[in-house]
Design a protein around this motif. Sequence first.
Motif, mmCIF file in Angstrom:
data_model
loop_
_atom_site.group_PDB
_atom_site.id
_atom_site.type_symbol
_atom_site.label_atom_id
_atom_site.label_comp_id
_atom_site.label_asym_id
_atom_site.label_seq_id
_atom_site.Cartn_x
_atom_site.Cartn_y
_atom_site.Cartn_z
ATOM 1 N N ALA A 1 -10.247 -13.790 -10.411
ATOM 2 C CA ALA A 1 -10.630 -15.160 -10.061
ATOM 3 C C ALA A 1 -11.828 -15.551 -10.902
ATOM 4 O O ALA A 1 -12.958 -15.634 -10.421
ATOM 5 C CB ALA A 1 -10.962 -15.243 -8.571
ATOM 6 N N PRO A 2 -11.576 -15.796 -12.181
ATOM 7 C CA PRO A 2 -12.691 -15.989 -13.111
ATOM 8 C C PRO A 2 -13.592 -17.168 -12.758
ATOM 9 O O PRO A 2 -14.762 -17.184 -13.108
ATOM 10 C CB PRO A 2 -11.991 -16.202 -14.457
ATOM 11 C CG PRO A 2 -10.577 -16.565 -14.132
ATOM 12 C CD PRO A 2 -10.269 -15.921 -12.819
ATOM 13 N N GLY A 3 -13.078 -18.173 -12.074
ATOM 14 C CA GLY A 3 -13.914 -19.340 -11.818
ATOM 15 C C GLY A 3 -14.831 -19.205 -10.622
ATOM 16 O O GLY A 3 -15.680 -20.072 -10.378
ATOM 17 N N ILE A 4 -14.700 -18.150 -9.847
ATOM 18 C CA ILE A 4 -15.356 -18.132 -8.538
ATOM 19 C C ILE A 4 -16.880 -18.106 -8.634
ATOM 20 O O ILE A 4 -17.568 -18.749 -7.830
ATOM 21 C CB ILE A 4 -14.811 -16.958 -7.677
ATOM 22 C CG1 ILE A 4 -15.256 -17.133 -6.216
ATOM 23 C CG2 ILE A 4 -15.230 -15.609 -8.252
ATOM 24 C CD1 ILE A 4 -14.555 -16.179 -5.255
ATOM 25 N N ASP A 5 -17.411 -17.418 -9.610
ATOM 26 C CA ASP A 5 -18.871 -17.339 -9.692
ATOM 27 C C ASP A 5 -19.487 -18.701 -9.988
ATOM 28 O O ASP A 5 -20.492 -19.093 -9.393
ATOM 29 C CB ASP A 5 -19.295 -16.327 -10.761
ATOM 30 C CG ASP A 5 -18.953 -14.895 -10.351
ATOM 31 O OD1 ASP A 5 -18.827 -14.648 -9.124
ATOM 32 O OD2 ASP A 5 -18.793 -14.051 -11.243
ATOM 33 N N GLY A 6 -18.855 -19.401 -10.902
ATOM 34 C CA GLY A 6 -19.346 -20.735 -11.230
ATOM 35 C C GLY A 6 -19.284 -21.669 -10.030
ATOM 36 O O GLY A 6 -20.221 -22.437 -9.756
ATOM 37 N N LEU A 7 -18.197 -21.600 -9.293
ATOM 38 C CA LEU A 7 -18.080 -22.451 -8.112
ATOM 39 C C LEU A 7 -19.135 -22.091 -7.081
ATOM 40 O O LEU A 7 -19.791 -22.969 -6.499
ATOM 41 C CB LEU A 7 -16.679 -22.321 -7.500
ATOM 42 C CG LEU A 7 -15.516 -22.902 -8.312
ATOM 43 C CD1 LEU A 7 -14.187 -22.625 -7.619
ATOM 44 C CD2 LEU A 7 -15.698 -24.404 -8.531
ATOM 45 N N ALA A 8 -19.300 -20.796 -6.849
ATOM 46 C CA ALA A 8 -20.275 -20.361 -5.845
ATOM 47 C C ALA A 8 -21.680 -20.815 -6.235
ATOM 48 O O ALA A 8 -22.469 -21.264 -5.381
ATOM 49 C CB ALA A 8 -20.221 -18.842 -5.679
ATOM 50 N N ALA A 9 -21.983 -20.715 -7.508
ATOM 51 C CA ALA A 9 -23.321 -21.124 -7.960
ATOM 52 C C ALA A 9 -23.511 -22.625 -7.790
ATOM 53 O O ALA A 9 -24.567 -23.099 -7.340
ATOM 54 C CB ALA A 9 -23.518 -20.718 -9.427
ATOM 55 N N ALA A 10 -22.473 -23.389 -8.118
ATOM 56 C CA ALA A 10 -22.581 -24.850 -7.991
ATOM 57 C C ALA A 10 -22.761 -25.241 -6.532
ATOM 58 O O ALA A 10 -23.568 -26.114 -6.194
ATOM 59 C CB ALA A 10 -21.335 -25.514 -8.571
ATOM 60 N N ILE A 11 -22.025 -24.584 -5.676
ATOM 61 C CA ILE A 11 -22.127 -24.883 -4.249
ATOM 62 C C ILE A 11 -23.532 -24.567 -3.742
ATOM 63 O O ILE A 11 -24.166 -25.370 -3.046
ATOM 64 C CB ILE A 11 -21.054 -24.084 -3.474
ATOM 65 C CG1 ILE A 11 -19.652 -24.617 -3.814
ATOM 66 C CG2 ILE A 11 -21.319 -24.119 -1.980
ATOM 67 C CD1 ILE A 11 -18.508 -23.692 -3.395
ATOM 68 N N ALA A 12 -24.014 -23.389 -4.099
ATOM 69 C CA ALA A 12 -25.340 -22.975 -3.634
ATOM 70 C C ALA A 12 -26.411 -23.952 -4.115
ATOM 71 O O ALA A 12 -27.334 -24.309 -3.369
ATOM 72 C CB ALA A 12 -25.637 -21.552 -4.122
ATOM 73 N N ALA A 13 -26.251 -24.399 -5.359
ATOM 74 C CA ALA A 13 -27.275 -25.278 -5.921
ATOM 75 C C ALA A 13 -27.296 -26.645 -5.258
ATOM 76 O O ALA A 13 -28.306 -27.353 -5.296
ATOM 77 C CB ALA A 13 -27.035 -25.441 -7.431
#
Lengths: 634, 634
Positions: free
Chosen positions: A106-118
């Motif tokens: 799930a290559p996109g998950i880290d980017g999504l998680a970071a965007a959500i957290a921010a």
Amino acid sequence: MTLTSQNPGLVGGRPVVPSRGVLRPLGLGEVRITGGFWAARQRVNGGATLGHALSWMDRLGWVGNFTTGGPGSPDRRGREFSDSEVYKLVEAMAWEVGRTGDRAAAPGIDGLAAAIAAAQSPDGYLNTAFGRQGQRPCYSDLASGHELYCTGHLLQAAVAGARTGAAGTLLEVARRAADHVCDTFGPDGAWGLCGHPEIEVALVELARVTGEQRYLDQAALFLDRRGHRTLPRHHLGWSYYSDDVPVLTATVLRGHSVRSLYLSCGAVDIAVENGDDELLAAVAEQFDRTLARRTYLTGGMGSRHQDEAFGDDFVLPADRAYSETCAGVAAIMLAWRLLLATGDGRYADVVERILYNVVATAIDDDGRSFFYANTLHQRVPTATLPDDEEQLGFGGGPRAPWFEVSCCLPNIARLLASLSTYLVTADDEGLRVHQYADAEVDTRLADGRRVALTMRTDYPDDGAVTVRITRTDGGPWSLALRVPEWATGAVLVTAEGRRAVPVGDLVVRRDFIAGEEVRLELPMRPRFTRPDPRIDAVRGCVAVERGPVVLCAESVEGDTGDLDSLRVEVTAPPTEDEGGVAVRARFDAPDGVRWPYGAAEPPSDGDTAPLHLVPYHRWARRGPSTMRVWLPTT
Amino acid sequence: MTLTSQNPGLVGGRPVVPSRGVLRPLGLGEVRITGGFWAARQRVNGGATLGHALSWMDRLGWVGNFTTGGPGSPDRRGREFSDSEVYKLVEAMAWEVGRTGDRAAAPGIDGLAAAIAAAQSPDGYLNTAFGRQGQRPCYSDLASGHELYCTGHLLQAAVAGARTGAAGTLLEVARRAADHVCDTFGPDGAWGLCGHPEIEVALVELARVTGEQRYLDQAALFLDRRGHRTLPRHHLGWSYYSDDVPVLTATVLRGHSVRSLYLSCGAVDIAVENGDDELLAAVAEQFDRTLARRTYLTGGMGSRHQDEAFGDDFVLPADRAYSETCAGVAAIMLAWRLLLATGDGRYADVVERILYNVVATAIDDDGRSFFYANTLHQRVPTATLPDDEEQLGFGGGPRAPWFEVSCCLPNIARLLASLSTYLVTADDEGLRVHQYADAEVDTRLADGRRVALTMRTDYPDDGAVTVRITRTDGGPWSLALRVPEWATGAVLVTAEGRRAVPVGDLVVRRDFIAGEEVRLELPMRPRFTRPDPRIDAVRGCVAVERGPVVLCAESVEGDTGDLDSLRVEVTAPPTEDEGGVAVRARFDAPDGVRWPYGAAEPPSDGDTAPLHLVPYHRWARRGPSTMRVWLPTT
């Protein structure tokens, strides 16, 4: 109960981890689907659907809402609940990591998680549609704003991320968001509840992961507040958001199907954690009545387009059946919870029915287009449906790459990624197999003994299922196999020989040895199925089923007669040949244009010829077609 | 054509005055309903409904919008189309003045006309929802804003006011409004058309009253512009506003029923005035196909709640039949225009069917509550429907005093006030009687001879209709009587004796003398009616009709068995006794809670007993009840 901060033995995570219950679910690392019908769909889900969804959410700005829609930005895009789609995608990605054991899945998950957290406010509040400059204030539209609904999906994404280790950072985001909810709407806070249930089930799961009693209590508080008509009056009635009657005193699911089902899931989770048997029994009874009176043959729920709602008892038209894909997913969620809590195998029958006839129907083979709703009768060839555009509006319509309201895609994606958890559970006696697929299981019994087994089958094409014990620590334990409600005439084959076994849960208990096989043979003869006569819409019709699969007549580019005029002979059962399942049928050709009501009995005679049917889940994949599940009889 | 500024011989006005056509409509002063079924409803309409509607429109501020909502006022109330309800009420009041010949019959009309006139902008524009400070600009939302739709109803009110002399001042207001429309959207103006057709039919009528060719041309221009998908894409398809296909090439009515029907009315009027036989034939063919495939037994149209739309061919579920009251009124408007244009008596059959089974159903006896939609199957007792409030939201629901969208009330009111015009027409040979009621007719034949007659009947309770010639200037002329399509076995009684007459238009031509009687005896035996087998929703059912009246089974507070389980014996026809029409029936009692699909044929045996039916239009007047028009057979 005493919540603990993590259940022991989690391997690869799983969506529902009750503290109590008859059955214990296995983790994605304990059961793997290795081949066959669902393995193919899991591969497509991981290989195509997740990326497809991410690309659409990017393109439409739903992901960007978390990053670019800063204070005062007029740029927020999508509907008020688009955050929830991103969260469901994160949840699906997390299960995919759990399923594969591979963070690269799930290559996109880290980017999504970071965007959500921010995007989270310092006080914990997180929603891109409310509260910033130029937007409506936080919690100013609980009935329709979907804020707590979105928060619920955030929590579920975080739970999946934590349990699988795929997005552990989200857990802290979810805690802070949940704390904000509890501070705002707790016993000392504002009265409030969300028009779209979801926060309830999510808070319980977060409580299970974190051990935080407060979240469970808040879920119970939201549940208690519902059913007293405190939400603003809805023009279609308070039942639209299940706010007409308290859960404890309702008798059937009603109103908006997905809302009603999500709420019921939360109610089961609360009942289980709080040992509230009365609440558990109430929901079970409501679901049973819903299955008996408000459910399509496919397991689909919701017959009304107008409000995406359950109809009255027995109002189940095949024409324009709504049978929303998300209601199918939600009904599986509810059946699964009731199965875990009660051990009643009928709920596994329901899961199977919905999987093969709603979930499998809703996705195209490439994992890149979907049905939002699942009609049981298509009178106008699919290709002439109204759209020239790729993205459909709300509800209905053919399989499409995307919808303005696109909840069905990530909902199916999260279900498929976590599907192996629904196959096998553990109870005090041993293991229970609920769904049949090529699979490998490696887990521990309640007493700590390790057992492993493989399952081999061509199900649902073939009804033979072989379970081979590949490891056992010795001593007796039970292997239970579900004989589905349709499987009259099933046969069990063990070392002792063959014997007929009844419908229901079949328990084989012994000192298993490694290498031993147990074989179940389920009869796959196609069969006619008749509706309850109170379902007016399909009176005088039969359906054809084969195993768990509902079949349909489909006319692709007019390759059969007009399905409006189809008549099927029911004197002999359906047959099966190399072309598949066939019935004997003819096509009556009534007059053209005249007043369609009169004294005369419609004529009905003529020769019949074989007509091949196709699995309902295969329809609308071969070009413009008409289709019907319910076949009028001669 | 050459438009003249007024047709000769207008007495008391009438709604549709074509310049050409096979039949000439009579004015409200030429035909009066003097007793019986419809006279009672006209009395209630004039005595209660008009005042009831005015009082609600006052209370809700819809009238006040014309007076207090000045520039910058934030006080405008109601939906964006509330102006149109006021206009329809004015129209109804005008016909009531025409009907009674008494200006005091509509005491509110002068005040309304004055308020409307005062609200007109200097440039002729008139709409209380657009164009003032704080509102959206004029014509900024043609697809959904209903501006031209409202203007259309203003024009129709003015036409009625002019033809009856009840509100002559409105004609100048309407002219200025129409001029503004023509200036804005004419050949040299902006491209535009309204999402809700209505302006077309209204412009033609205004052209007929004023002799102004420009209005007719503008109507034709609006018609030509429709069907090319130039309105914004609607999420349910361009068919929603009939903008998917040009009227000339469409094959059936589709999309939102009322929009489709109003547009068709305008198309007929344009075709008639422009001598466009191709257009006339196209609309007639579309309506015929709609009657054959998309119309309920009651004559009701529109099966879909979601978009108030026609369903696909043969999708006519009794459950949740939408059959909107306004679609009934609109279908009468269309059938009437086609009858006048073609002389085809089948269209009078349609008018009769809708009058007795949609219009009569929709109004309560006191004229103060209404059905917005007219289901053919009520499974949950009416009283438990969701509302505690007097004013219902949009669509559906029980008879209620008012609706947020309350188009049905003034629509029925304008129809009832002008109903006598639908009874009798003149053609080149004499008079044609289309509908039966106690009535008096006093008119002139095409050649100027004066004739008068009275009609006496207890229709629809009794099938005997006696027409007595009360005045004739001598010489032969024709009296045509409609033998309805259901009236097989009708008998004509004249001075020459009795003779059987076939279904269709029966013509008696002779030198009538004053005092002579012609008597038609229509058979009123109750009969079973069977649906086209392609209507899946009512397969295996019969309905019972008696004369023009559709009957139903109704269970008031459970005074019969459960109507879900009703089975009717059809080996012998329905009978009639002092309790009304009866069938032999039994109530099967299937199991309670189980999966409702299975291999077994449902058992169906047991004794039958008489079950009395009631006219469908009488249902829901005796307390909470369940109801069904279509009765499953044993």
